[in-house]
Design an enzyme around this catalytic site. Structure first.
Site, mmCIF file in Angstrom:
data_model
loop_
_atom_site.group_PDB
_atom_site.id
_atom_site.type_symbol
_atom_site.label_atom_id
_atom_site.label_comp_id
_atom_site.label_asym_id
_atom_site.label_seq_id
_atom_site.Cartn_x
_atom_site.Cartn_y
_atom_site.Cartn_z
ATOM 1 N N ASP A 13 0.822 -1.216 0.000
ATOM 2 C CA ASP A 13 0.000 0.000 0.000
ATOM 3 C C ASP A 13 0.855 1.265 0.000
ATOM 4 O OD1 ASP A 13 -2.399 -1.633 0.370
ATOM 5 O OD2 ASP A 13 -1.756 -1.832 2.454
ATOM 6 N N GLY A 15 1.816 3.049 -2.572
ATOM 7 C CA GLY A 15 1.580 3.953 -3.693
ATOM 8 C C GLY A 15 2.309 3.514 -4.948
ATOM 9 N N HIS A 41 -4.301 -1.503 -6.485
ATOM 10 C CA HIS A 41 -3.738 -0.174 -6.644
ATOM 11 C C HIS A 41 -4.765 0.749 -7.270
ATOM 12 C CE1 HIS A 41 -2.283 -2.778 -9.997
ATOM 13 N NE2 HIS A 41 -2.716 -1.786 -10.748
ATOM 14 N N THR A 42 -4.727 1.989 -6.840
ATOM 15 C CA THR A 42 -5.670 3.001 -7.301
ATOM 16 C C THR A 42 -4.936 4.003 -8.171
ATOM 17 O OG1 THR A 42 -6.965 2.757 -5.278
ATOM 18 C CG2 THR A 42 -7.335 4.749 -6.577
#
Length: 437
Positions: A13, A15, A41-42
């Site tokens: 997490d 990034g 992942h965003t």
């Protein structure tokens, strides 16, 4: 040409999705080399927020080949949903490729994963319940189903006959669950195979062909170093190898093909699920970091545990992965703090140590030794150059770089692509370049 591995330097997490998306502009091929739908992942593109679990971030670039490698475990149902979501958002998926030798998460893997975690009670490890561990276990026991098996009905029937009977036996007799219907499973997964067939390739051959053509290849890891099966906080780990060495195994390439390794770390630390976490915060400060950082898992929606930056595990990640440089993300989350702390060592049973203990039991007894630094109490979100950052923010970054003995190549100040400061191009920059901030 340069071939780069991107890894998480903490507990996942960090990034990585944004950093991989940024670097994909210079990459011809992006390879996901391990993990499954337990990762997430965003990516924010203009007004669109895209959440992906299997498909590499580079899919947003129409000229980029995105390859899901042999070291991954694939849930075809989830992958097809991601494909549909991308098509609905007018994103070209013609470059999407899937390794024929990747293992497949079957319905019994999910059921057993969830049942095992429930049975552990207070000794649970914090699994996502997506069947990742059982899929990798079957792979190691040479009892798994691969993508290539979904393309041939006779082969699938033959490969599934014994494993499904065994899993049904386990589900019924140990976990008191209903058995799965073999014909329904075969019908469902043959349909998945038909729909995925256009994307299936020989992973290693495709990558080596790209290398022969002098293409830039980006290897994208999931999770993070401290979740590595061999090098993380075992047993509170994932079932694969997110470290940089895993890229060679999961993609089918030799180490000489890798030119550079970039780590990604938040400006603080987070962890999802169970396991020791020396710098973990409690109370209002934990809530502040969680809320400002949007610390909720892409895969599970679980609230992440938040803590100060841990320089000990940072140095460990540099060593284990052979990092050439690092990207620091979410620096803006610290903007409102008067004081910021960094863990520089641990106290273990009365002794000061500066290394990561291999035993989770020892690690759980480690007390952080902190260095306090002043906060900057001003917004960094709109800064475009290092020189635009407040002096205390610059000093904080310099301290992290010196502590971990690795240059900072990228600083991320928000979710959008334009909220990024590139100090050094990780793809074309020199190895172990000096930090100059």
């Amino acid at each position: 040409m340069a071939n780069v591995v991107v890894i998480g330097a903490q507990w996942g997490d960090e990034g990585k999705g944004k950093i991989t998306d940024l670097l994909s502009r210079s990459a011809d091929v992006v390879v996901r080399y391990q993990g499954g739908v337990n990762a997430g992942h965003t990516i924010v593109v203009e007004d669109k927020v895209l959440k992906l679990h299997l498909i590499p971030s580079g899919i947003l670039y129409p000229e980029t080949i995105c390859l899901i490698g042999s070291g991954t475990v694939v849930d075809p149902k989830v992958m097809l949903k991601e494909i549909e979501m991308l098509i609905e958002n007018d994103i070209d998926i013609s470059g999407l490729q899937l390794a024929s030798t990747a293992h497949v998460t079957m319905p019994y893997h999910r059921l057993i994963d969830q049942a095992m975690e429930k049975r552990r009670g207070e000794q649970k490890i914090g699994t996502t319940g997506r069947g990742i561990g059982p899929t990798y276990a079957d792979k190691a026991q040479r009892n798994g189903i691969r993508v290539i098996d979904l393309l041939d009905e006779q082969k699938l029937r033959e490969r599934l006959r014994i494993p499904l009977a065994e899993k049904n036996n386990v589900l019924q007799k140990i976990y008191k669950e209903l058995p799965l219907d073999q014909e329904k499973v075969i019908e469902e997964y043959l349909e998945y195979g038909d729909r995925l067939r256009p994307h299936v390739v020989d992973c290693s051959r495709a990558i080596h062909q790209a290398a022969r053509n002098r293409k830039n290849i980006l290897f994208e890891g999931a999770q993070g170093t401290l979740l590595d099966l061999d090098h993380g906080t075992y047993p509170f780990v994932t079932s694969s190898n997110p470290v940089s060495g895993g890229a060679c195994i999961g993609a089918g390439v030799g180490p000489t093909l890798i030119d550079r390794v970039i780590g990604v770390a938040k400006a603080y630390t987070t962890r999802v699920g169970e396991g020791p976490f020396p710098t973990e915060l409690e109370g209002s400060l934990n809530d502040q970091l969680c809320d400002r950082g949007g610390e909720y898992g892409t895969t599970t929606g679980r609230r992440r545990r938040c803590g100060w930056f841990d320089g000990v595990i940072g140095k460990y990640a540099v060593e284990v992965n052979g990092l050439d440089c690092i990207a620091i993300t979410k620096l803006d989350v610290l903007d409102e703090l008067e004081e910021i702390k960094v863990c520089v060592a641990y106290q273990l049973d009365g002794q000061k140590i500066e290394y990561f203990p291999s035993s989770a039991e020892d690690f759980s007894r480690c007390k952080p030794i902190f260095k306090s630094l002043p906060g900057w109490k001003s917004s960094t979100a709109e800064c475009k150059r290092l020189e635009d950052l407040p002096p205390s923010a610059m000093a904080y970054l310099r301290f992290l770089a010196e502590l971990m003995e690795v240059p900072i190549a990228i600083v991320s100040l928000g979710a959008s692509r334009d909220q990024t400061i590139v100090v050094e191009d990780p793809i074309h920059g020199p190895k172990r370049a000096l930090l100059n901030i």
